[in-house]
Design an enzyme around this catalytic site. Structure first.
Site, PDB file in Angstrom:
ATOM      1  N   GLU A   1      69.720 -11.993  49.443  1.00  0.00           N
ATOM      2  CA  GLU A   1      68.289 -12.075  49.834  1.00  0.00           C
ATOM      3  C   GLU A   1      67.786 -10.591  49.869  1.00  0.00           C
ATOM      4  OE1 GLU A   1      68.193 -14.663  53.234  1.00  0.00           O
ATOM      5  OE2 GLU A   1      69.206 -16.545  52.285  1.00  0.00           O
TER       6      GLU A   1
ATOM      7  N   GLU B   1      73.803 -21.416  49.599  1.00  0.00           N
ATOM      8  CA  GLU B   1      73.723 -22.005  50.802  1.00  0.00           C
ATOM      9  C   GLU B   1      72.898 -23.432  50.897  1.00  0.00           C
ATOM     10  OE1 GLU B   1      73.113 -19.435  54.453  1.00  0.00           O
ATOM     11  OE2 GLU B   1      73.266 -17.747  52.868  1.00  0.00           O
TER      12      GLU B   1
END
Length: 330
Positions: free
Chosen positions: A149, A255
């Protein structure tokens, strides 16, 4: 206009050669689609109990490992092998973790000891080399989601995209120098669905790209936080496809989770989509039901993420079926 903190929290919601035996046109699962991996965010000692409760075995586990621990994962790798797993995933975080709910600004502040610049300068080579050697000795295929990220602004490694790319290449070079051939590196930006423009989003991602020869797979977070942050599979699909087409790599759903409200819809949609040729570029699915930062930060603005698949009578059959759809050893 969204505030920086709103963007940060929204990012949490959305937040290498192809895997052996999983490329399109190779082995097929029971539904005729390519065989993939199914993992859970857990240490390997809990995987057998999880699989028994669900009625289908994960093929790998994924652990979050921060560099401040200054350790290798030899015992974890051995436990995975003892559990008949052939692969392992690591979200490898170069920092000392900061509690997001307590201090969002501190979370994104540069940590000089673990900075991109420090990595490029070689000051962490001892740790990187020891970790790479442990990966080599494990003889597992180890998927490393390094500094994920990065295209958000909520982790310290987002600073200096060009130096981030240099740090990535430096790490891969160290792994190659010790002969860790089964280490596979996963480049995993945030989907950032709060950014409406796909081109602007991809431009932000490309700033960090270390080069195709240094990346084995791409991936991203795929979480439906619920309520004001509700996202379903259809919302993620355009950017997953763009990741695949831009970089020419298979995609990891690194995720995956949903708030309790909407969970059955979310996972049913995911299973249905994975059974179609449109999703053949998806290489693995990793369910992460660890404590949610979004839940801690947003409270009643989002749904309940405290539920667990093994004890949920509605969702458990869907997850069981999904695993059996996509894996060779369910």
């Amino acid at each position: 206009m969204l505030t920086r903190r709103q963007l940060l929290l929204a990012g949490l919601a959305t937040g290498v050669a192809s895997m052996a035996g999983c490329s399109s046109g190779s082995k097929e699962a029971g539904n005729g689609r390519p065989v993939r991996e199914f993992g859970i965010a857990s240490d390997p000692w809990k995987a057998a109990d999880w699989g028994q409760a669900v009625g289908a075995k994960p093929t790998m586990v994924m652990e979050f490992e921060s560099w401040d621990r200054n350790r290798t994962l030899d015992a974890h790798f051995q436990a995975a092998k003892d559990g008949k797993m052939e692969s392992f995933a690591i979200t490898w975080e170069p920092w000392t973790p900061v509690d997001l709910a307590a201090n969002a600004d501190a979370q994104s502040a540069v940590q000089p000891k673990f900075s991109n610049q420090a990595i490029v300068a070689g000051s962490l080579d001892g740790y990187i080399r020891n970790f790479a050697t442990a990966v080599k000795k494990s003889d597992l295929t180890v998927y490393i989601r390094y500094a994920h990220e990065m295209n958000g602004d909520w982790y310290p490694w987002y600073h200096d995209p060009a130096v981030y790319a240099q740090a990535w290449r430096h790490i891969v070079d160290v792994f190659r120098s010790v002969g860790a051939k089964k280490a596979k590196f996963v480049f995993a930006p945030a989907v950032n669905l709060y950014q409406a423009d796909d081109s602007a989003w991809m431009a932000g991602v490309q700033q960090y790209w270390p080069g195709a020869e240094y990346v084995d797979q791409v991936g991203t977070t795929m979480i439906n936080l619920g309520r004001s942050k509700a996202y379903y599979v259809k919302d993620f699909k355009p950017r997953l496809k763009l990741l695949h087409e831009t970089f020419g790599k298979g995609v990891v759903l690194a995720e995956v989770n949903s708030a309790s409200e909407g969970r059955l819809k979310f996972f049913t949609e995911l299973r249905t989509w994975l059974s179609t040729p449109e999703a053949d570029y998806i290489r693995s699915v990793i369910l992460s039901q660890l404590p949610s930062h979004g839940q801690a930060s947003l409270g009643d603005q989002v749904g309940d993420l405290s539920w667990q698949v093994p004890t949920d009578d509605e969702t458990r059959p869907v997850i069981k079926a999904l695993i059996k759809d996509i894996t060779p050893v369910a």
